[in-house]
Scaffold this active site. Structure first.
Site, PDB file in Angstrom:
ATOM      1  N   THR A   1       0.802  -1.225   0.000  1.00 22.99           N
ATOM      2  CA  THR A   1       0.000   0.000   0.000  1.00 22.99           C
ATOM      3  C   THR A   1       0.836   1.276   0.000  1.00 22.99           C
ATOM      4  O   THR A   1       0.564   2.204  -0.757  1.00 22.99           O
ATOM      5  CB  THR A   1      -0.931  -0.014   1.225  1.00 22.99           C
ATOM      6  OG1 THR A   1      -1.817  -1.121   1.077  1.00 22.99           O
ATOM      7  CG2 THR A   1      -1.741   1.269   1.340  1.00 22.99           C
TER       8      THR A   1
ATOM      9  N   ASN B   1       5.633  -1.076   3.355  1.00 23.01           N
ATOM     10  CA  ASN B   1       4.806  -0.479   4.405  1.00 23.01           C
ATOM     11  C   ASN B   1       5.623  -0.253   5.673  1.00 23.01           C
ATOM     12  O   ASN B   1       5.417   0.705   6.406  1.00 23.01           O
ATOM     13  CB  ASN B   1       3.622  -1.390   4.747  1.00 23.01           C
ATOM     14  CG  ASN B   1       2.514  -1.315   3.709  1.00 23.01           C
ATOM     15  OD1 ASN B   1       2.500  -0.423   2.855  1.00 23.01           O
ATOM     16  ND2 ASN B   1       1.593  -2.257   3.774  1.00 23.01           N
TER      17      ASN B   1
ATOM     18  N   ASP C   1      -4.117   6.008   7.083  1.00 19.51           N
ATOM     19  CA  ASP C   1      -3.237   7.172   7.222  1.00 19.51           C
ATOM     20  C   ASP C   1      -2.166   7.190   6.132  1.00 19.51           C
ATOM     21  O   ASP C   1      -1.830   8.233   5.578  1.00 19.51           O
ATOM     22  CB  ASP C   1      -2.611   7.222   8.631  1.00 19.51           C
ATOM     23  CG  ASP C   1      -1.881   5.953   9.053  1.00 19.51           C
ATOM     24  OD1 ASP C   1      -1.534   5.117   8.192  1.00 19.51           O
ATOM     25  OD2 ASP C   1      -1.640   5.782  10.273  1.00 19.51           O
ATOM     26  N   ARG C   2      -1.591   6.031   5.798  1.00 22.97           N
ATOM     27  CA  ARG C   2      -0.500   6.027   4.810  1.00 22.97           C
ATOM     28  C   ARG C   2      -0.985   6.471   3.427  1.00 22.97           C
ATOM     29  O   ARG C   2      -0.236   7.037   2.654  1.00 22.97           O
ATOM     30  CB  ARG C   2       0.205   4.675   4.756  1.00 22.97           C
ATOM     31  CG  ARG C   2      -0.669   3.454   4.520  1.00 22.97           C
ATOM     32  CD  ARG C   2       0.199   2.182   4.664  1.00 22.97           C
ATOM     33  NE  ARG C   2      -0.540   0.939   4.551  1.00 22.97           N
ATOM     34  CZ  ARG C   2      -1.187   0.338   5.553  1.00 22.97           C
ATOM     35  NH1 ARG C   2      -1.228   0.898   6.753  1.00 22.97           N
ATOM     36  NH2 ARG C   2      -1.807  -0.819   5.366  1.00 22.97           N
TER      37      ARG C   2
ATOM     38  N   ASP D   1      -9.630  -3.347  -0.322  1.00 24.89           N
ATOM     39  CA  ASP D   1      -8.489  -4.008   0.305  1.00 24.89           C
ATOM     40  C   ASP D   1      -8.872  -4.728   1.598  1.00 24.89           C
ATOM     41  O   ASP D   1      -8.496  -5.884   1.804  1.00 24.89           O
ATOM     42  CB  ASP D   1      -7.398  -2.974   0.588  1.00 24.89           C
ATOM     43  CG  ASP D   1      -6.121  -3.605   1.104  1.00 24.89           C
ATOM     44  OD1 ASP D   1      -5.441  -4.287   0.307  1.00 24.89           O
ATOM     45  OD2 ASP D   1      -5.800  -3.432   2.299  1.00 24.89           O
TER      46      ASP D   1
ATOM     47  N   HIS E   1      -8.522  -8.798   1.796  1.00 19.96           N
ATOM     48  CA  HIS E   1      -7.736  -9.553   2.777  1.00 19.96           C
ATOM     49  C   HIS E   1      -8.610 -10.482   3.616  1.00 19.96           C
ATOM     50  O   HIS E   1      -8.180 -11.560   4.014  1.00 19.96           O
ATOM     51  CB  HIS E   1      -7.001  -8.599   3.725  1.00 19.96           C
ATOM     52  CG  HIS E   1      -5.828  -7.919   3.105  1.00 19.96           C
ATOM     53  ND1 HIS E   1      -4.743  -8.618   2.616  1.00 19.96           N
ATOM     54  CD2 HIS E   1      -5.561  -6.609   2.889  1.00 19.96           C
ATOM     55  CE1 HIS E   1      -3.857  -7.754   2.132  1.00 19.96           C
ATOM     56  NE2 HIS E   1      -4.325  -6.533   2.268  1.00 19.96           N
TER      57      HIS E   1
END
Ligand SMILES: [Zn+2]
Length: 558
Positions: free
Chosen positions: A87, A108, A170-171, A297, A301
């Protein structure tokens, strides 16, 4: 379906604006300029884990927002060309125009043995120098991003431009927004939050009230579109059953919100509220709104991307994007949309085997860094004072050899590990840092790149491991299925690298270009449209001509 309050408000706005919209359509710019005149607002949508395979499988069913975007410039074979298809690296390419090798976002999480933290792990979007930061609760920051985003560039040219980003993650916010975010929001248990010390504004407070009321109240299972009906089939994904989920939201259980299409709707609604709060697209300075839709996503998962759950998600994603675009139309904004993904995905191996892909296998747990460390000690007798000889995450990617041993010892450990990994049937490639540093940055079509080229594109000599390990095609790096985590991405294979890239603006002449392009082509393409001052070498990508006719949007006059 329970409509969040913002969506209902929005529906009201839409109804009121209907006559305006019709007038607006007539006034639409002529086709030749829609792909070449600078828009006042760039809306960059990232759909996390939206592989080119998912797009190909479901695109004929789209009737809302994704259908509209398919009328623009369609690149069904975009590439997140690097090996580390995670990501953070993926999002770092989208609006910077540079690959992870230059953005510095190699994964990540990576290992930094110089820091005091015992596990030596650094999260891509944290400021680990802040004592309050930990990998579990990072102080969110763009300090690791060694590149400027489109929003950063626009604000450098004209500080009146606004740079706004919102996502579940957040990323995603940090890597799409960059260093000069005016308003950035992401989800933490309890609601949307912003950077350390930045108060949550009224729009996000309202979004939090709506989301928390929904979680408290619960919601029924979601409707199954007719084209998903035949897909309800249970599959045992290593001890947990997937394939029949319909996103029942049990009262008070936040997972029924965050692992469901509902979280995308909440993010999109907040994005619209931020358009108003931040007055995006209303003046001469172009603004950027980055929207990270993460439910594809979280659902991928939890259930795998190949089942009923994802089918429902694709229908809901289409609707959510449709509502987002309709809200922008209702505000009569002049905007251009680019939509892509940070990486693709690979379905649960049990379903892959049922569906004519028998070579899909679970990864070997002896490939973890910890197990590799034990192996190296057995082979060489070398141990590290800390007890940890090899650092790294999971079964693949960067492997770091302890800095507490001598250079000669490190060389011996490296040699033992390379021999072990090269002979392992699940390993497709193992490269040393020295090898990768000596490899030129790749060029040419990303579909033709060697595995070493792919690894080079996410290699940073300051941050990458002493070894980079790539697993074979079809190896799922999850040793045993568990509830909530049955499939993942991160490989150098095209199921994880290929993503759709769609550009749309009202009035533009649409076309479809099946040849591969890269996500790093997006920033130079938009930079040309926005007449940003750039120099050769600013980007790893190239400008794409978005005009389907004789005009070239890469050769516009200032
Ligand atoms: Zn992702």
């Amino acid at each position: 379906m329970h409509l969040p309050r913002a969506a209902m408000l929005l529906a009201g706005v839409l109804a009121a604006a209907a006559p305006l919209l019709q007038a607006g359509a007539k006034d639409a710019a002529p086709a030749a300029t829609a792909a070449t005149a600078p828009p006042r607002l760039i809306v960059a949508i990232s759909v996390d884990q939206f592989s080119a395979d998912l797009f190909a499988r479901y695109r004929r069913h789209f009737s809302q927002g994704l259908a509209r975007l398919q009328d623009g410039a369609v690149f069904p074979s975009g590439y997140q060309s690097h090996a580390a298809t995670e990501t953070c690296p993926g999002h770092s390419t989208i609006l910077t125009g540079v690959r992870p090798a230059r953005s510095g976002i190699i994964a990540n999480e990576w290992t930094d043995q110089s820091i005091a933290r015992a596990d030596k792990r650094v999260y891509c979007a944290e400021d680990e120098t802040n004592p309050a930061s930990s990998p579990d609760r990072p102080v969110v920051s763009a300090r690791h991003l060694n590149a400027r985003t489109l929003g950063d560039r626009l604000k450098a040219r004209d500080p009146a431009g606004r740079n706004v980003a919102v996502s579940y993650k957040d990323r995603t916010v940090v890597m799409m927004g960059g260093h000069t975010i005016d308003a950035g929001y992401w989800w933490r248990p309890g609601g949307f939050v912003s950077f350390e010390g930045v108060p949550v504004g009224p729009a996000a407070q309202a979004a939090n009230r709506t989301a928390n009321a929904l979680i408290a109240k619960g919601a029924p299972a979601m409707a199954v579109p007719s084209w998903c009906a035949g897909m309800s089939r249970a599959v045992d994904a290593g001890g947990t059953s997937v394939g029949e989920g319909r996103f029942l939201l049990e009262r008070g259980k936040a997972a029924g919100f965050t692992i469901s299409p509902r979280v995308d709707a909440a993010v999109a609604n907040l994005a619209v509220a931020l358009v108003d709060e931040q007055q995006l697209g209303r003046d001469g300075a172009t603004d950027v709104l980055s929207v990270g839709l993460s439910a594809t996503d979280t659902i991928g998962h939890t259930f795998g991307p190949g089942g009923l759950e994802m089918c429902i998600q694709m229908a809901e994603l289409d609707k959510t994007i449709g509502r987002l675009l309709a809200a922008l139309d209702a505000r009569r904004l002049d905007y251009m949309v680019v939509l892509t993904a940070d990486h693709g995905g690979f379905d649960v191996i049990e379903r892959q085997r049922q569906q004519a892909y028998p070579r899909a296998v679970r990864g070997d747990s002896t490939l973890t860094a910890e197990e590799l460390g034990k192996y190296a000690t057995q082979m060489t007798g070398i141990t590290a004072p800390s007890g940890r000889l090899v650092y790294g995450d999971g079964m693949f990617g960067d492997r770091y050899i302890s800095r507490q041993i001598t250079g000669a010892e490190r060389a011996k450990v490296s040699e033992a590990l390379v021999a072990r990994l090269k002979s392992h049937p699940q390993v497709a490639g193992v490269f040393t840092a020295r090898e990768l540093a000596a490899t030129p940055l790749p060029s040419g079509s990303p579909q033709d790149w060697s595995l070493k080229d792919r690894a080079r594109a996410s290699f940073d000599p300051q941050r990458s491991g002493d070894l980079v390990v790539l697993l074979d095609r079809g190896v799922m790096p999850i040793a045993a299925g568990s509830r909530g985590y049955v499939s993942t991405h991160g490989s150098p294979w095209d199921y994880d690298r290929r993503v759709p890239i769609l550009f749309w603006r009202r009035g533009m002449t649409g076309f479809e270009q099946p040849a591969p392009i890269e996500t790093v082509d997006i920033a130079p393409t938009l930079a040309a449209l926005l007449r940003l001052d750039t120099t050769d070498g600013d980007f790893d990508g190239r400008c794409l001509d978005l005009d389907g006719g004789p005009v070239n949007s890469c050769e516009v006059q200032p």
